[in-house]
Scaffold this active site. Structure first.
Site, short mmCIF file in Angstrom:
data_model
loop_
_atom_site.label_atom_id
_atom_site.label_comp_id
_atom_site.label_asym_id
_atom_site.label_seq_id
_atom_site.Cartn_x
_atom_site.Cartn_y
_atom_site.Cartn_z
CG HIS A 4 -3.58 8.76 1.24
ND1 HIS A 4 -3.94 8.63 0.58
CD2 HIS A 4 -2.10 8.96 0.40
CE1 HIS A 4 -3.87 7.72 -1.21
NE2 HIS A 4 -1.99 8.83 -0.52
CD GLU A 5 -3.47 3.49 2.68
OE1 GLU A 5 -3.15 2.97 3.50
OE2 GLU A 5 -4.26 3.73 1.86
N GLY A 6 -0.83 7.09 6.41
CA GLY A 6 0.26 6.89 7.41
C GLY A 6 0.66 8.24 7.14
CG MET A 29 -2.20 -0.99 1.02
SD MET A 29 -2.84 -0.86 2.54
CE MET A 29 -3.53 0.26 2.61
NE ARG A 30 2.03 3.05 5.70
CZ ARG A 30 2.28 3.04 7.59
NH1 ARG A 30 3.30 2.47 7.44
NH2 ARG A 30 2.01 3.02 8.50
#
Lengths: 596, 596
Positions: free
Chosen positions: B439-441, B296-297
């Site tokens: 987003h995503e951290g 995802m990252r």
């Protein structure tokens, strides 16, 4: 909390950092004092909060529209501008004999900062009118001033500056709009102008376009440009509004930000020519325009700084309010979440914004004070202020544009996902601020101006004047034991910048002008960082003194910590830039277009 | 010119830089070869040009709307997604036994890059579906895969990931959504989720929400989180669509960019509870979610890189076409104006964008190859890839987000005023790309992950694995005389980064964890720059070899010049960062909140 700007920060700049009261003792400004300034700022703060800020989001979402006949702008804009005019603010810095209040430009700068921060789109109309008015005040004939400038100061007419054309933005010498002389001494203009802010709307009785055009037969390039008054409506002898002039709106530009300020494509002379009146002498238009460029470029930097400052205050407020997670030492998931300002990285982002926003603001205010000294100081002060403004203007325009934008980027990050939505204004500030590196001379052009014109100017006198001012601060900081490291840091930075400049100058003869200027933008950033470090150290010294006096401790500590942050986290970046610059690196220049 | 991406750049990455053909000889991927890959890329390029890019601007101007009943999205989005599905692309990287094509994730990465660059808003729906599908493929039961994953791979169902809640975005351990068990083994969910992309629309037969929730009685914090399948419509035994589940759209978020991907606030259990099905074991939800976090990252970094790359191509095209001004040596205003690419500063801006965009893209592709090796390589390769991905993932997520955004900012500058209008897409890319640091951290969380978790992990093994890879490149570059300076530069940078890390680690015991992590974001930037310098040198070595072979000269020269640019203009910035980091500076931490 409106979070437009903090009054105590503005007071610190005006009275503590720049001693507006001392400035106000100059004969030119002798009619006003601090009580007058504070009353004006009270009124500014109130109008900004009540009339400007409330419709900023609505204006962004409902930008001006053109239906082919007329331009529609939400009514709140005119209501806000009316309040501005009623408070007499349009004439703040104009001379009394022209109907103005003859206040220092430094105070005008504080006023502008407040409205830019509250609602940049709406504030554009008056900012442009003041800029155009300054140009007329400086170069128009008495009759022209009476007919066009006075109603501008009264707020009945608005003004624009029309330089760019679709094919020639930065390259103003290549404009094609022509002005044909008529027997009555007037001219008829034919051509197209692009990117003209505020040039069509129904919010003022008239719009006075100041237009650059070429008189046929004149010299080519920038030496053949003249300046004309081209009103939207002709003005009758008695001052009443006459016929519509032959200047027509061809269309609107739809921008990423700064959406509230209508931005126009104009056609001149679609019918029988737009009536124009020459300002000053023929072929001197660019020189006239540039005589006001210092203040225009301070204005751009100031907008950038104001947007950064208001974004910072919004982020600060959010960080104190929003809870999320726990301190690192707290591993128990059942303890309450803490406000995000307690997280080290959030604090870093806030201090970074503060260092950028308040550093940029102080720089612009300092430049505004120099502009006052240049206008109204004694001859020695004038000479010094002129030299300092020469070297500083490209930095004052660019540094806030670069680092103010960065501050707005970080403000979004403090808000997280919320900052990326249009529910909060920080994304709007970011979109707005992206303009400031582009208009009134792009970043690249500021770099060329600084390194190509200002550094070599008068045998290097402007840079020497700057270095001398900065060294005085080094000296003063040495006297404060807690600031010794920063005194040393600034001195080292000044020396590094000076050596780099000398080394580049000496290599330029051998390597040529193109290599000398290839990294001019990086030079602009580098010298900008040294200058802002200096501005921070000056502010920290003032804060230190104030603190010794016992007042405003949180404000003073904040200034000193932001200064420390700048010296620790920001200033060291110049070393790598200086090394690159001194090497006269030509990697970019050497890269063939087809390899890109 | 569509200027989405350049096929030759993608081919360089896949075949020259990362040797996809070698990868495809692994048993897991043995069903495909270069001819298959190229045919897929041909199809991707065609769909992106014909179906994705044409409506990108329209979608940005007409974001999804919710009338209280349903969400409206312009029809072009569904048409584009249908074309994507019809080409079989939803299943590209899924295993054949699940209905996928079992292609390398590296190829999937090239596909994603193309669609992200063409129209990021539209590409969001399939990206989310693939991510959710990966999670099911890894952790769901066979029955769940058959019921939910297969229709996702077929493109009939779309997927979402629902982690955040209004009060808990980054702090996922604090979520409050609860899942009550029912006798039939299912659960009923009650709670609210925020920032859920793709969670409500009419473009797919069903939407499979993967939801994190807490089963009452479980442990507090992150150890009590479970993962549930919560479909928008229940699915009958025969696979047909059943009743509407009790998950409702509460409202949409209106974003600065990425406007085409609908972003939702969801209510679960407003009536009798949203039916959910536990994935895997209770209380393991976060671990499952994180098992897919690497990919995802990488996906976030890739989006940032793709937006930067397409922005660069648009700017490059404009710079070749737009004329303005003259070369510095040409003082005659009557000569024709030159294309702006001939100006040194424009060339610098283009090379800077190229170095950022293509450096970021190469980094993401490299990480994707590691993900393939982790999945399908031999045990030694798996171990190494795992270690490298551990240390690189926060950098892969963040570096492209930081410098890709910077590239988009510069693309606007190349266009000047035109770039600030919505007539050109560069301002949209800039608005879109601002999301990727959030987003995503967030960026701050990536810094904590890198310095707080990954650096100390397994006694420093991941960092050692990275250093060893980078040293191999130093060694290889030393063999090329023209690259000797860069070999030396990279080696010095590796040593500086390593020393800094060691110094920080040794001081951490004395100064504490909070001081150790206070500048984690700066550490992230610093190590990111070293990594990207390495990635550039690897690319330059490949280009050098190719050039020796005689092919693609402009492409190879371009890669080498961008590498040189990075080493000259960018890498030296780490020195100041390392000095600050090694000092364990706590200026920010020491600043009291009230002084901000």
């Amino acid at each position: 909390m409106p979070n437009i700007l903090r009054r105590e920060d503005i007071a610190f700049l005006l009275y503590d950092f720049l001693d507006l009261e001392e400035l106000s003792r100059l004969p030119h400004f002798a009619d006003a004092d601090r009580s007058v300034y504070d009353a004006i700022l009270d009124s500014v703060e109130k109008i900004a909060e009540e009339r400007y800020q409330p419709h900023a989001q609505k204006l962004d979402a409902n930008e001006p529209e053109f239906d082919g006949e007329r331009v529609y702008i939400i009514p709140e804009v005119k209501e806000a501008l009316d309040a501005f005019v009623e408070a007499g603010l349009m004439g703040a810095s104009f001379d009394a004999d022209q109907g103005g209040l003859q206040l220092p430009y430094l105070l005008q700068t504080a006023i502008s900062a407040w409205f830019s921060a509250a609602n940049w789109g709406t504030s554009g109309y008056t900012g442009l009118t003041v800029a155009a008015g300054n140009l007329l005040a400086e170069h128009a004939s008495d009759a022209q001033k009476e007919r066009y400038l006075r109603p501008m100061i009264e707020g009945r007419y608005f003004g624009t500056m029309a330089l760019s054309e679709p094919h020639a933005g930065s390259s103003v010498g290549d404009i094609r709009t022509r002005a044909e002389p008529r027997d009555d001494g007037s001219y008829r203009l034919f051509g197209n102008k692009m990117w003209i802010s505020g040039a069509d709307h129904e919010m003022s009785e008239n719009i006075i376009n100041l237009v650059l055009a070429k008189i046929p037969g004149g010299p080519p390039g920038v030496r053949g440009i003249s300046l004309f008054i081209v009103p939207r409506y002709l003005v009758n002898e008695d001052g009443s509004r006459g016929d519509r002039n032959d200047v027509r709106l061809a269309g609107l530009n739809h921008k990423m930000g700064c959406r509230g300020t209508v931005n126009c494509v104009l056609n001149f002379g679609d019918r029988d020519g737009a009536v124009g009146y020459l300002v000053g002498a023929p072929n001197c238009g660019l020189q006239y325009m540039f005589s006001m460029m210092n203040e225009m470029r301070i204005g751009v930097g100031l907008s950038a700084a104001a947007l950064a400052a208001t974004g910072y205050l919004h982020a600060l407020d959010y960080a104190k309010d929003r809870t999320q997670g726990r301190r690192l030492a707290d591993r128990d998931p059942q303890t309450p979440m803490v406000p995000i300002i307690e997280h080290a990285d959030v604090k870093r982002m806030l201090l970074q914004q503060k260092a950028y926003a308040e550093g940029a603001m102080a720089l612009c205010f300092y430049a505004a004070r120099l502009a006052d000294e240049k206008r109204a100081g004694d001859p020695t002060a004038q000479e010094k202020a002129t030299a300092l403004l020469d070297i500083l203007t490209p930095i004052v325009k660019s540094w806030p544009s670069e680092f103010g934008l960065r501050a707005n980027e970080i403000a979004i990050q403090v808000f997280g996902g919320a900052g990326y939505t249009r529910d909060y204004p920080v994304e709007r500030f970011y979109r707005d601020n992206r303009l400031n590196h582009i208009h009134e001379g792009t970043r690249g052009i500021q770099g060329l101006d600084l390194l190509g014109r200002k550094v070599p100017m008068n045998g290097g006198a402007p840079l020497r004047a700057l270095v001398s001012e900065m060294q005085a601060t080094v000296h003063a900081a040495r006297a404060v034991p807690a600031f010794a490291d920063m005194a040393e840091g600034l001195e080292a930075a000044i020396n590094r910048a000076t050596e780099t400049t000398l080394s580049m100058g000496s290599k330029a003869e051998q390597l040529g002008q193109e290599a000398y200027l290839a990294n001019a933008t990086i030079y602009l950033d580098m010298l900008g960082h040294v200058v802002v470090a200096w501005i921070w150290l000056r502010q920290a010294l003032v804060a230190h003194e104030k603190r010794a006096g016992g007042a405003d401790d949180a404000l003073c500590v904040g200034k000193i910590m932001a200064c420390r942050y700048f010296f620790r986290y920001e200033l060291p970046a110049i070393e790598a830039q200086c090394a690159l610059l001194a090497d006269m690196d030509t990697t970019c220049l050497d890269t063939a277009a087809e390899a890109l």
